[in-house]
Structures are given as structure tokens and as C-alpha cells.
Design an enzyme around this catalytic site. Structure first.
Site, mmCIF file in Angstrom:
data_model
loop_
_atom_site.group_PDB
_atom_site.id
_atom_site.type_symbol
_atom_site.label_atom_id
_atom_site.label_comp_id
_atom_site.label_asym_id
_atom_site.label_seq_id
_atom_site.Cartn_x
_atom_site.Cartn_y
_atom_site.Cartn_z
ATOM 1 N N LYS A 82 81.071 1.851 119.365
ATOM 2 C CA LYS A 82 81.789 2.639 120.365
ATOM 3 C C LYS A 82 83.219 2.128 120.523
ATOM 4 O O LYS A 82 83.522 0.965 120.278
ATOM 5 C CB LYS A 82 81.052 2.586 121.707
ATOM 6 C CG LYS A 82 79.642 3.177 121.627
ATOM 7 C CD LYS A 82 79.698 4.678 121.328
ATOM 8 C CE LYS A 82 78.314 5.286 121.218
ATOM 9 N NZ LYS A 82 77.677 5.076 119.923
ATOM 10 N N ASP A 83 84.102 3.024 120.976
ATOM 11 C CA ASP A 83 85.525 2.746 121.091
ATOM 12 C C ASP A 83 85.820 1.636 122.098
ATOM 13 O O ASP A 83 85.064 1.420 123.044
ATOM 14 C CB ASP A 83 86.268 4.015 121.520
ATOM 15 C CG ASP A 83 86.086 5.150 120.534
ATOM 16 O OD1 ASP A 83 85.012 5.772 120.545
ATOM 17 O OD2 ASP A 83 87.009 5.418 119.763
ATOM 18 N N ARG A 84 86.966 1.000 121.902
ATOM 19 C CA ARG A 84 87.406 -0.012 122.855
ATOM 20 C C ARG A 84 88.027 0.645 124.083
ATOM 21 O O ARG A 84 87.592 0.388 125.217
ATOM 22 C CB ARG A 84 88.426 -0.954 122.205
ATOM 23 C CG ARG A 84 88.986 -1.991 123.192
ATOM 24 C CD ARG A 84 90.143 -2.772 122.588
ATOM 25 N NE ARG A 84 89.724 -3.592 121.472
ATOM 26 C CZ ARG A 84 89.168 -4.800 121.580
ATOM 27 N NH1 ARG A 84 88.947 -5.321 122.786
ATOM 28 N NH2 ARG A 84 88.833 -5.481 120.510
#
Length: 346
Positions: A82-84
Site C-alpha cells: 500500500k502507498d505511503r
């Protein structure tokens, strides 16, 4: 060295290039909720934790769990990265045979900015790619959302689907991952040089995007062509067609089936018009294609388009709030790039 090209956009011929816009101005503007289609069984050696994180990657949380639980990172499972810069929710598993988690685990994670939403035991480790969908809540702003064609663009994506490009994040900043993949494959792929298979994945992703871009340019990215392999919507089930029957055209029009593109590897090439696209790709990028085949990675298929699941749009004062789900492996940036012009999605 290969660099990322400006890949085709499906809506550009109709609406032109989208106006500039912004997204992810703050993590709360990009919310991702990973959805499984099963629940933990409430017993077993693995502790499953449903976590919410902000401004952290999945691997950041893996490292934190490893330290807090006294296990190695390989004892921790997760389905998707998942994205930061986002608020994301997902399950992770920790192998704790014969012992409980630390009593202060939830408090320790909270102090690190990670909230435990749910937890349960399960007999097995959480494996990569087992989630069914990701649900997104995105806030877009800027000139693009004020444009008169923003909502028609959105409605067109809801009706026809979205080009299923791999996002630019797959290729690294400045396409460095792609350049590394080119070097690794040129000298002969070895597992010790690419433990996680990232270079193979990067090269296959690039070639898939090239094939999709060619079919977008020819106007058949969401229509079957002779020799295609089609994928049933909502599943990974595929079947090949030698010719195009009217029934397949009708099913594709209502997003029941999707044409697919090759994830390059060892296996029989497609026939007919679909095979011609693969031959064109092999001629344009022989080093990548040959390097992947020599690595022994098996051919795969990926849908050329993704259907937006339960899409909704809410107009705010200076922004538009979008809500939709995508099948696992599809990128929200592919949707965003059809609606706004932004360097991260160009």
C-alpha cells in the site's frame, strides 16, 4: 537505457488532454481499504491484524511488527503493498506459534501511528495477492475538477472501464527500477540478484503497458480481436477465442468480459491479431523479451481494462470526492490520469 514513454489515454481522443489537477495533497485525500472475501477462522498459529496506517508503507509496518513481536520479517504476511502518502487499511499476519502477542502491542503500534482495527487467529500465513479488491476514496482538486468535461470523463470511465496500466510507482523514481531490470536481464537473470522478483515484475509491467498503449492507439483495447484471451469480470478465469463472435462483442460492451494482454514469459504466443501485437512487442523490445524468457518466468495474462466497482462522485466546493473499488493489482493512478493532468500519472 529505457525510459517511461507517455502512454496513451483512452479519453484523450474524445475530450483532449485533461486540465492540471492535484491529488494526495494530504494523506486523507487518498484512502485505500483492502477487501478480502473471507475472514480469519479465530484459531491457529498466525495472529491476523487489520491495521490502519498513515504516511507509512506496508514494509514500514512489517519492520515495526517484526521488532515488537520478536519475529523475523519473513514471519509476517500481507496481501498487497500500500502507498505511503495515504491512509490505508489492510490485514497483516504474524506467526506466533504457541504464544500470545505482546500485551501492549496495540498501544505500541498506536504510538507509531498504526491503529489496530481488528484481530483474530488463523491457521495460515496471509499470502500475497489473496485480497479481492481495493476500495478507494480520493479527493481531486485544481483546474481539472472545475472543467465542464470532468464529470463526462468520469461517467465515460464508469461506462467503458479504465485502461489497466501498471502505475508509474511500479517503475521507481526516474524509471530506475526499469533501468535496473534492463541491466539484470541483459546479463542473465539470477535469483540472487533479484530475490523478490522485482526486476522481472518491472520488465513485464513495462511490456504490458506498451501492448496496452498500442491497442489504445488502435481503438480496440476494450474490444475482442481474433486470437485474444478474454478474462471474466471479477475473476482470474480466462479463455481463448480464435475469432470474434457477436456474443463476445456484446459481453465486452457490458464489461462482462475483458480482453487481456500478455505478461511476458515462457509459453505459447497468441494467434491472429492478438499474436501480431505480441510479435510487434518482441521486435520493439527484444532484449527485455528474450531476457524474460531465459529467466524461465511463465507467461501470464492481465486484463487490458478494469471495471470501476460501485463508483460514486460527490462535488465539493473546490474538489470532487471519488469513491470506487478496483480488482487487486489495478492502480488508482490509472483512473486519476484519465481525469487530471499530474506529473505522477502522466
Amino acid at each position: 537505457m529505457l525510459n517511461l514513454p507517455a502512454w496513451q489515454r483512452s479519453l484523450t481522443p474524445t475530450f483532449g488532454v485533461p486540465e492540471p489537477g492535484q491529488y494526495r495533497a494530504q494523506p486523507e485525500d487518498f484512502i485505500v481499504d483492502e477487501q478480502l472475501d473471507f475472514t480469519p477462522e479465530a484459531h491457529g498459529e498466525h495472529l491476523w491484524l487489520r491495521l490502519e496506517k498513515r504516511n507509512q508503507t506496508t514494509l514500514d509496518v512489517v519492520r515495526q511488527l517484526s521488532r515488537l513481536c520478536g519475529v523475523t520479517p519473513r514471519d509476517i504476511g500481507y496481501s498487497g503493498m500500500k502507498d505511503r502518502v495515504a491512509v490505508t487499511r489492510q490485514w497483516l499476519s504474524v506467526h506466533l506459534p504457541g504464544r500470545d502477542a505482546p500485551t501492549d502491542l496495540s498501544a505500541s503500534l498506536a504510538a507509531l501511528g498504526v491503529n489496530v482495527l481488528d484481530q483474530a487467529r488463523h491457521p495460515r500465513k496471509l499470502k500475497r495477492g489473496v485480497h479481492r479488491t481495493n476500495h478507494f476514496t480520493l479527493r481531486l482538486s485544481g483546474e481539472a475538477v472545475q472543467s465542464s468535461d470532468f464529470m463526462p470523463r468520469w461517467e465515460a470511465l464508469c461506462a467503458q472501464g479504465v485502461p489497466n496500466y501498471f502505475g508509474h510507482q511500479r517503475f521507481g523514481a526516474g524509471a530506475r527500477n526499469l533501468q535496473r531490470a534492463e541491466v539484470v536481464l541483459a546479463k542473465g537473470w539470477r535469483k540472487r540478484d533479484d530475490r523478490q522478483g522485482m526486476m522481472l515484475s518491472t520488465a513485464r509491467s513495462f511490456l504490458f503497458n506498451e501492448l496496452l498503449s498500442a491497442r489504445l492507439q488502435d481503438g480496440n483495447w476494450c474490444q475482442p480481436v481474433p486470437g485474444d484471451t478474454l478474462m471474466l469480470d471479477g475473476t482470474q478465469s480466462v479463455f481463448g477465442i480464435a475469432s470474434v463472435e457477436e456474443s463476445m462483442v456484446e459481453r465486452a460492451a457490458v464489461l462482462d468480459v475483458h480482453p487481456t494482454g500478455m505478461l511476458w514469459g515462457v509459453g505459447d504466443r497468441a494467434s491472429g491479431q492478438a499474436g501480431a501485437y505480441e510479435a510487434q512487442l518482441a521486435a520493439q523490445h527484444p532484449a527485455l523479451c528474450e531476457g524474460l524468457e531465459k529467466s524461465g518466468v511463465k507467461r501470464g495474462q492481465r486484463a487490458l481494462r478494469a471495471r470501476l466497482i460501485e463508483p460514486q462522485a460527490t462535488v465539493e466546493k473546490d474538489a470532487v470526492l471519488l469513491s470506487f473499488a478496483l480488482p487487486r493489482g489495478s492502480f488508482a493512478t490509472a483512473v486519476i490520469g484519465e481525469l487530471i493532468h499530474h506529473p505522477d500519472t502522466a
